[in-house]
Design a protein around this motif. Sequence first.
Motif, PDB file in Angstrom:
ATOM      1  N   ILE A 318       0.651  -1.177   0.109  1.00 10.65           N
ATOM      2  CA  ILE A 318      -0.041  -0.051  -0.057  1.00 10.65           C
ATOM      3  C   ILE A 318       0.813   1.296  -0.046  1.00 10.65           C
ATOM      4  CG2 ILE A 318      -1.921   1.325   1.076  1.00 10.65           C
ATOM      5  CD1 ILE A 318      -2.666  -1.555   0.111  1.00 10.65           C
ATOM      6  N   ALA A 319       1.850   1.422   0.952  1.00 10.28           N
ATOM      7  CA  ALA A 319       2.619   2.518   1.079  1.00 10.28           C
ATOM      8  C   ALA A 319       3.488   3.135  -0.050  1.00 10.28           C
ATOM      9  CB  ALA A 319       3.495   2.601   2.290  1.00 10.28           C
ATOM     10  N   PRO A 320       3.854   2.341  -0.958  1.00  9.75           N
ATOM     11  CA  PRO A 320       4.404   2.810  -1.997  1.00  9.75           C
ATOM     12  C   PRO A 320       3.710   3.790  -3.147  1.00  9.75           C
ATOM     13  CG  PRO A 320       5.270   0.723  -1.897  1.00  9.75           C
ATOM     14  CD  PRO A 320       4.017   0.852  -0.661  1.00  9.75           C
ATOM     15  N   HIS A 321       2.384   3.643  -3.045  1.00 10.57           N
ATOM     16  CA  HIS A 321       1.379   4.171  -3.896  1.00 10.57           C
ATOM     17  C   HIS A 321       0.580   5.145  -3.455  1.00 10.57           C
ATOM     18  CE1 HIS A 321       2.169   0.487  -6.027  1.00 10.57           C
ATOM     19  NE2 HIS A 321       2.174  -0.200  -5.077  1.00 10.57           N
ATOM     20  N   ILE A 322       0.641   5.644  -2.150  1.00  9.37           N
ATOM     21  CA  ILE A 322      -0.054   6.539  -1.523  1.00  9.37           C
ATOM     22  C   ILE A 322       0.619   7.691  -1.137  1.00  9.37           C
ATOM     23  CG2 ILE A 322      -1.645   4.898  -0.735  1.00  9.37           C
ATOM     24  CD1 ILE A 322      -0.594   5.159   2.155  1.00  9.37           C
ATOM     25  N   THR A 323      -0.132   8.763  -1.222  1.00  6.89           N
ATOM     26  CA  THR A 323       0.555  10.310  -0.883  1.00  6.89           C
ATOM     27  C   THR A 323       0.488  10.523   0.553  1.00  6.89           C
ATOM     28  OG1 THR A 323      -0.200  10.830  -3.192  1.00  6.89           O
ATOM     29  CG2 THR A 323       0.656  12.610  -1.706  1.00  6.89           C
ATOM     30  N   CYS A 324      -0.735  10.235   1.168  1.00  5.66           N
ATOM     31  CA  CYS A 324      -0.940  10.592   2.614  1.00  5.66           C
ATOM     32  C   CYS A 324      -1.549   9.341   2.858  1.00  5.66           C
ATOM     33  CB  CYS A 324      -1.897  11.806   2.457  1.00  5.66           C
ATOM     34  SG  CYS A 324      -2.856  12.052   4.296  1.00  5.66           S
ATOM     35  N   LEU A 347      11.246   1.202   2.838  1.00  3.86           N
ATOM     36  CA  LEU A 347      10.167   1.933   1.560  1.00  3.86           C
ATOM     37  C   LEU A 347      11.141   2.932   1.148  1.00  3.86           C
ATOM     38  CD1 LEU A 347       7.621   2.410   0.374  1.00  3.86           C
ATOM     39  CD2 LEU A 347       6.893   3.722   2.299  1.00  3.86           C
ATOM     40  N   ILE A 348      11.714   3.972   2.213  1.00  4.12           N
ATOM     41  CA  ILE A 348      12.408   5.202   1.705  1.00  4.12           C
ATOM     42  C   ILE A 348      13.568   4.691   0.843  1.00  4.12           C
ATOM     43  CG2 ILE A 348      13.513   7.059   2.833  1.00  4.12           C
ATOM     44  CD1 ILE A 348      11.642   7.289   5.106  1.00  4.12           C
ATOM     45  N   GLU A 349      14.294   3.862   1.453  1.00  2.00           N
ATOM     46  CA  GLU A 349      15.662   3.537   0.790  1.00  2.00           C
ATOM     47  C   GLU A 349      15.282   2.803  -0.738  1.00  2.00           C
ATOM     48  OE1 GLU A 349      18.394   4.461   1.355  1.00  2.00           O
ATOM     49  OE2 GLU A 349      17.826   5.305   3.236  1.00  2.00           O
ATOM     50  N   SER A 350      14.131   2.135  -0.559  1.00  2.00           N
ATOM     51  CA  SER A 350      13.872   1.384  -2.028  1.00  2.00           C
ATOM     52  C   SER A 350      13.493   2.251  -3.009  1.00  2.00           C
ATOM     53  CB  SER A 350      12.791   0.278  -1.814  1.00  2.00           C
ATOM     54  OG  SER A 350      11.521   1.211  -1.409  1.00  2.00           O
ATOM     55  N   GLN A 351      12.947   3.540  -2.550  1.00  2.00           N
ATOM     56  CA  GLN A 351      12.499   4.794  -3.561  1.00  2.00           C
ATOM     57  C   GLN A 351      13.532   5.790  -3.473  1.00  2.00           C
ATOM     58  OE1 GLN A 351       8.461   5.527  -2.637  1.00  2.00           O
ATOM     59  NE2 GLN A 351       7.610   3.567  -3.218  1.00  2.00           N
ATOM     60  N   ASP A 352      14.740   5.472  -3.283  1.00  2.00           N
ATOM     61  CA  ASP A 352      16.087   6.520  -3.166  1.00  2.00           C
ATOM     62  C   ASP A 352      15.429   7.890  -2.433  1.00  2.00           C
ATOM     63  OD1 ASP A 352      18.421   7.126  -3.932  1.00  2.00           O
ATOM     64  OD2 ASP A 352      17.821   7.974  -5.763  1.00  2.00           O
ATOM     65  N   ARG A 353      14.769   7.518  -1.171  1.00  2.00           N
ATOM     66  CA  ARG A 353      14.306   8.718  -0.723  1.00  2.00           C
ATOM     67  C   ARG A 353      13.326   9.745  -1.362  1.00  2.00           C
ATOM     68  NH1 ARG A 353      16.979   8.395   3.930  1.00  2.00           N
ATOM     69  NH2 ARG A 353      16.309  10.252   4.750  1.00  2.00           N
ATOM     70  N   LYS A 354      12.721   9.167  -2.393  1.00  2.00           N
ATOM     71  CA  LYS A 354      11.970   9.931  -3.058  1.00  2.00           C
ATOM     72  C   LYS A 354      10.696   9.263  -3.144  1.00  2.00           C
ATOM     73  CE  LYS A 354      15.446  11.737  -6.081  1.00  2.00           C
ATOM     74  NZ  LYS A 354      15.850  11.774  -7.588  1.00  2.00           N
ATOM     75  N   GLN A 355      10.288   8.691  -1.988  1.00  2.00           N
ATOM     76  CA  GLN A 355       8.946   7.907  -1.910  1.00  2.00           C
ATOM     77  C   GLN A 355       7.744   8.769  -2.070  1.00  2.00           C
ATOM     78  OE1 GLN A 355      10.951   8.951   0.751  1.00  2.00           O
ATOM     79  NE2 GLN A 355       9.321  10.153   1.919  1.00  2.00           N
ATOM     80  N   LYS A 356       6.551   8.292  -2.550  1.00  2.00           N
ATOM     81  CA  LYS A 356       5.410   9.048  -2.837  1.00  2.00           C
ATOM     82  C   LYS A 356       4.590   9.497  -1.558  1.00  2.00           C
ATOM     83  CE  LYS A 356       1.190   8.452  -5.298  1.00  2.00           C
ATOM     84  NZ  LYS A 356       1.540   9.775  -6.142  1.00  2.00           N
ATOM     85  N   LEU A 357       4.816   8.541  -0.310  1.00  2.00           N
ATOM     86  CA  LEU A 357       4.591   8.873   0.739  1.00  2.00           C
ATOM     87  C   LEU A 357       4.911   9.956   1.340  1.00  2.00           C
ATOM     88  CD1 LEU A 357       2.280   8.248   2.912  1.00  2.00           C
ATOM     89  CD2 LEU A 357       4.037   6.836   3.974  1.00  2.00           C
ATOM     90  N   VAL A 358       4.286  11.138   1.587  1.00  2.00           N
ATOM     91  CA  VAL A 358       4.981  12.497   1.916  1.00  2.00           C
ATOM     92  C   VAL A 358       4.192  12.973   3.336  1.00  2.00           C
ATOM     93  CG1 VAL A 358       5.680  13.514  -0.127  1.00  2.00           C
ATOM     94  CG2 VAL A 358       3.335  13.975   0.583  1.00  2.00           C
ATOM     95  N   ALA A 359       3.015  12.666   3.716  1.00  2.00           N
ATOM     96  CA  ALA A 359       2.367  12.964   4.927  1.00  2.00           C
ATOM     97  C   ALA A 359       1.663  11.662   5.609  1.00  2.00           C
ATOM     98  CB  ALA A 359       1.207  13.949   4.415  1.00  2.00           C
ATOM     99  N   VAL A 360       1.608  11.967   6.937  1.00  2.00           N
ATOM    100  CA  VAL A 360       0.960  10.964   7.872  1.00  2.00           C
ATOM    101  C   VAL A 360       0.150  11.624   8.938  1.00  2.00           C
ATOM    102  CG1 VAL A 360       1.299   9.412   9.471  1.00  2.00           C
ATOM    103  CG2 VAL A 360       2.597   9.246   7.780  1.00  2.00           C
ATOM    104  N   GLN A 361      -1.086  11.191   9.100  1.00  2.00           N
ATOM    105  CA  GLN A 361      -1.845  12.049  10.037  1.00  2.00           C
ATOM    106  C   GLN A 361      -2.382  10.693  10.873  1.00  2.00           C
ATOM    107  OE1 GLN A 361      -3.050  15.430  10.290  1.00  2.00           O
ATOM    108  NE2 GLN A 361      -3.639  14.845  12.326  1.00  2.00           N
ATOM    109  N   ASP A 362      -1.799  10.636  12.165  1.00  2.00           N
ATOM    110  CA  ASP A 362      -2.150   9.598  13.021  1.00  2.00           C
ATOM    111  C   ASP A 362      -3.022  10.065  13.886  1.00  2.00           C
ATOM    112  OD1 ASP A 362      -2.304   7.339  14.350  1.00  2.00           O
ATOM    113  OD2 ASP A 362      -0.305   6.963  14.891  1.00  2.00           O
ATOM    114  N   VAL A 363      -4.320   9.788  13.772  1.00  2.00           N
ATOM    115  CA  VAL A 363      -5.588  10.110  14.403  1.00  2.00           C
ATOM    116  C   VAL A 363      -5.483   9.521  15.723  1.00  2.00           C
ATOM    117  CG1 VAL A 363      -7.922  10.581  14.559  1.00  2.00           C
ATOM    118  CG2 VAL A 363      -6.739  10.675  12.502  1.00  2.00           C
ATOM    119  N   THR A 364      -5.162   8.221  15.905  1.00  2.00           N
ATOM    120  CA  THR A 364      -4.900   7.585  17.085  1.00  2.00           C
ATOM    121  C   THR A 364      -4.047   8.153  18.253  1.00  2.00           C
ATOM    122  OG1 THR A 364      -3.343   5.929  16.502  1.00  2.00           O
ATOM    123  CG2 THR A 364      -5.226   5.524  15.706  1.00  2.00           C
TER     124      THR A 364
END
Length: 963
Positions: A318-324, A347-364
């Motif tokens: 999932i994470a490689p394909h999501i922005t947030c 994940l970060i290293e596999s995408q050469d630190r240019k991963q698509k995931l840029v934001a995380v909102q942890d409501v919990t």
Amino acid sequence: MLFPRRLQLARRVRRDSRLLTTLGIRREDPARIWERRVPLTPMAVATLLEESKENAGGSEEELRVQVESCKRRCFADSAYVQAGATIVPSLEPSVDLVLGIKEPPVPSVSSLLDQSDKKRTWMVFSHTHKGQSYNVPLLSAFMEKSKHQDLIDYELLTAPAGEKGELKRVAAFGWFAGAVGAGEALSLTGLALLKRGIASPLLHLPRPYTYSSLNEYKAALRHTAQILGEDVAAGKIDLSDQPVVIGLTGSGNVSTGAKAMLDELGVDWVQPEDLPGLRGGDKVPPSAYFTRTDGAPYQRADYYANPTQYRSDFAHKIAPHITCLINGAGWQTGFPRIISSADLDGLIESQDRKQKLVAVQDVTCDLKGGLEFVDRHTTIDSPYAEGPGGILISTIDILPSELPKDASEHFSSKILPYVRQFTRGGVSPETDPQVRETLHRATIVRDGELTEKHAWLAPAVQAWRGSSTSSTGQAAPSDSGPRRAAEVKRAKKKVLLLGSGLVAGPAVEVFAARKDVHLAIGRSPSNNLAEANGLIRNHENVEAFNLDISDADKLEQAVSNADVVVSLLPAPMHTAVAKHCIQHARHLVTASYISPEMKALDQAAREKDVLLLGECGLDPGIDSMAAMRILDRVKRNGRRVSSFVSWCGGLPEPSASNVPLGYKFSWSPKAVLTAALNEARFKINGHIRTIPGERLLAEHFPKVDLWKGLALEGLANRDSIPYAEKYGLGPVDGLKDLFRGTLRYQGFSRVLESFRRLGLLSSAPFAVVPSSWADFLRLAIGQATGEDVARVDHLRSVIAAFLGEQAAETVEVLQWLSLLDAHDVARLPKPLSKVPIDNFAALLALKLAYQPHERDSALLHHSFSLAPLHPTPGDLLASDSNDAERRNDTVTASLTCYGTAEASAMSTTVGKTLAFAALRVADGHVRGRGVQGPYEREVWEGVLDELESAGVRVEEKWDVRGE
């Protein structure tokens, strides 16, 4: 005038009950700048006043409402005036019921109480029912008998819900947390994309708190969606290659609220399996990323029954394909994390630190929980922090406060039925049973005294009153009880921690979190200095110093400078420490079993008003505390225990167990080995058995089937029989089973028994110190077998003759341990002792150490069978039949705790338990003196609550008739 009987009864109840005539709504603490919510909206106030007017018929009993003036509140003073309330600068002494949101400052409570002794009820989120030390002064303020105050806590307002009638909180804010969390996530994503050089309409979306209502915010989302659509259609924005993709986890109120806001934005919901092709996302169900380790698909019931058998593939699928990512899925210790820190790094290293995931909102806001890399809270003022790979992470824990009007309307509607009860004469026999029971459960203080359920909080109040007297010079209230010198000597509590070994880290973190505590770590000069310094880190209230425990004068001086001493030393050393504690009237807390030598100090400790509290670790410790919590409820419900079986063990996680013994060491190796040599006594199927220490490994339990997928065996753990008295189970004759055991992976006992037979676990010293490991093995086998093993090359033949069928496996393990391989032996340090078990423990600690990527686990399982306290003839007949077990009620308690990169499961369960117990002693919550275990409510209840707050939770399952 004659009234119908029904009306007469109602009037009599009104006269006999304390009729509420003045309701007060307090102004929230000015220090809480973002707390704009109200307990009752103007509309609710108007409703109550209208109802009161109709019921009172113009009499003096008509309700009056006072509202403290506040310009920050989400509803203006004028709105309350229009509703019929009176605005006042401060609540008047005539007020009968005080409503607020958060806990009031103590001076504001004391000011009102000083003006009047009027009977009064307070309803707030007081945060006092768990014995939180920072709010003990507030609790104390309500506990003046002459003031007749009642305290009701919103958090304890619970009512039956669902088909099973489980108690649920009356007012919950999960939906609003999710809705606001989604809004914060969208704004955060706009900013995160801009940092990556990408502009999007989300950048212009104001945050939820800038809108006056939920509907206005929804309209803003729809407007943003419209602009986005128009810009895409006009070719101003091209998102074909980089669509904004949002992943939402969870299935409860949080995710429902978040989904509602995303729907307003007009998102396209797609299936997770379409992610790679769409480069888009969806509300992600657990089945999309949780799979069994054996490859079987996710099944919800199986997942909750066997969480250790599942892994998360979120970071890969999932994470490689999501922005947030908006996380609304709760997490508990023992369950797989959605994304671990290692997963995110990969994940970060596999995408050469240019991963698509840029934001995380942890409501919990579950720090280091389902998202392990989330390690800090943020605020409305500073909403995000930068995490690994430049990802912006937001964990605001007061999200509903951003839409205060809507949240207040929701909250007001939920508590209105209970407030209304007070306006109609208070709680009486005529009150609706459900409302009456809900208010009863939520009452902490009644008429200036703690209710029965919360009586255990009294020592904390007494200790605080005594402590405040010593620091201010003012007299304590007359009902504060006697003050103990050791409890009130200093405002800053001084804790001495002896030892800085494997389990010290989490204990230090617990102590360091308390700014009213100064922790001194006395470490042995032979210990690793870097290890001790690592415990200090940047904690201003922690220091470490060299302390040779064998130097009685220096040990005595260190003890005398402390209020509470916590010992992580080997158990035989506790007695010497305890004697110094008694001499200087200092309390001592340990994680070790209470030895006969320690028990002999009981009377001397009582005479000096000293507590020597032992068995506050995992086993012993959490096991006893969890058992006492269950037994407390069993007794209150009029039942008795007919069978008690307990298992506990610290083990490597399955992936780290492919080594000899299936075991690795996260605590003292020698303690593990000696525990396998103790005599054991227990009762099974109505018969008491005794296993001599030399037979314990041979007579192990080959299969203990408790957790699906774990091949476990067990050893009887010491003498179980005294626990009938310790736990209050009644006479041993009345118990079918009374058993405590230690868990290991299958094969452990068989191999360790071979080692025992070969003399490797012996405490009988050699005549000389072995010159090498080969020499050690030769001396040990010769001493155990009586054979003259003059040459090392004779060892294999001697082992084969002595062990028979078990020889081949044993030789293989000895080779793995480098005891039969000269090349490997040369790389090991030489044996340093004449005592075989000391040398062997040191070798195992080296060869069976955890690697940096490996985790350990702590497992605990209690099983109780219950029977009626006073059996009927039918129960007596059933007890002699095959139908007995079906007729008996059962209770189980289970704990599964996994280690992390920061701390092992063993150090967490032992270290934190020890620290929480010590703090309860330091805070004056524990009244017992002499030599004690954690068997009193004043110990186990508070410690278990603190452990649950720290993520160490013992789950109970009750299969009990009538519940």
